[in-house]
Design an enzyme around this catalytic site. Structure first.
Site, PDB file in Angstrom:
ATOM      1  N   HIS A  92       2.197   4.236  -2.891  1.00 59.07           N
ATOM      2  CA  HIS A  92       2.181   5.675  -2.801  1.00 59.07           C
ATOM      3  C   HIS A  92       3.279   6.422  -3.157  1.00 59.07           C
ATOM      4  O   HIS A  92       3.180   7.116  -4.102  1.00 59.07           O
ATOM      5  CB  HIS A  92       1.224   5.968  -1.056  1.00 59.07           C
ATOM      6  N   HIS A 128       0.397  -1.310   0.212  1.00 59.49           N
ATOM      7  CA  HIS A 128       0.739  -0.175  -0.546  1.00 59.49           C
ATOM      8  C   HIS A 128       0.378   1.168   0.379  1.00 59.49           C
ATOM      9  O   HIS A 128       0.488   2.434  -1.279  1.00 59.49           O
ATOM     10  CB  HIS A 128      -0.955  -0.373   1.038  1.00 59.49           C
ATOM     11  N   GLU A 129       1.723   1.478   0.969  1.00 57.50           N
ATOM     12  CA  GLU A 129       2.823   2.576   0.799  1.00 57.50           C
ATOM     13  C   GLU A 129       3.640   2.552  -0.460  1.00 57.50           C
ATOM     14  O   GLU A 129       4.175   4.006  -0.663  1.00 57.50           O
ATOM     15  CB  GLU A 129       3.406   2.692   2.916  1.00 57.50           C
TER      16      GLU A 129
END
Length: 235
Positions: A28, A24-25
């Site tokens: 980003h 997820h990170e």
């Protein structure tokens, strides 16, 4: 034996959290970098090393409750090639990655559940729990981060795409954190009280206002259906 099973399930949960949060990170950071902002790279977040992304409280909540958070990826929107589209793509990258991950992890889970059998019962138990958590946590993190309250990704998408800054927007920008914490608190209270029959009345009363519980249950089930239906044609 029950204690051993609990330890295995907990270990599988933490391992799955490490994978889901990192993807997820990283998404980003990767999208922000591709949109022209080198800040995530300089901050060491353009990495698949889980230790660079963990927030301790968010990690513990994720492992025990099925939702949580990691350290926000630092960005400088002024570096984006296109300001608004860069913000929007960076904000939505995490939830898109989680949904794609769930789509790819689900057949892995099916293969493990249907075909994997080793001479070691504990290893089988770990693999079953790990792959199941990969799917459920990916979906849960996707849904949780879509909630349009700061500091979640859903709110960042609204900030990036909404040109108006009226009273409603300013209200949620100022009090969204508090609203989110209250929602989390009520959800935890319902889960804790629900373990004890003596608190059945309080559980039912608070259950009616457990908005986060409704979101995590019904929205997660809804967005999971296309994955289950599609892969159901194979397995």
């Amino acid at each position: 034996m029950e204690f051993v099973s609990y330890v295995i399930a907990l270990l599988a949960s933490f391992c799955a959290v490490a994978v889901v949060l990192t993807l997820h990170e990283f998404s980003h950071a990767f999208i922000a970098y591709k949109c022209g902002d080198p800040t995530p790279k300089y901050a060491g977040r353009l990495s698949l090393n889980p230790m660079r992304h963990f927030d301790l409280l968010g990690l513990v909540l994720f492992a025990f409750a099925g939702f949580g958070w990691a350290k926000p990826v630092p960005i400088n929107p002024n570096n984006f090639n296109h300001y608004r589209s860069g913000l929007a793509f960076t904000a939505i990258a995490g939830v898109v990655m989680n949904y794609l991950s769930a789509f790819l992890f689900y057949p892995l889970m099916c293969v493990v559940l249907l075909y994997v059998s080793t001479p070691f019962f504990l290893l089988d138990s770990f693999l079953y729990a790990f792959t199941s958590c990969l799917v459920s946590y990916s979906l849960a993190f996707c849904v949780f981060n879509l909630i349009p309250l700061p500091p979640l990704d859903g709110w960042r998408v609204i900030e990036a795409t909404n040109r108006r800054r009226g009273k409603v927007f300013r209200f949620f920008r100022q009090y969204g954190y508090i609203i989110l914490l209250v929602m989390i608190g009520i959800h935890f209270l319902v889960n804790i009280l629900g373990r004890y029959e003596v608190f059945w009345l309080a559980t039912r009363i608070f259950g009616y206002i457990d908005i986060l519980g409704y979101i995590m249950t019904y929205v997660t089930d809804f967005i999971a259906q296309p994955i289950y239906l599609l892969w159901g044609l194979v397995f």
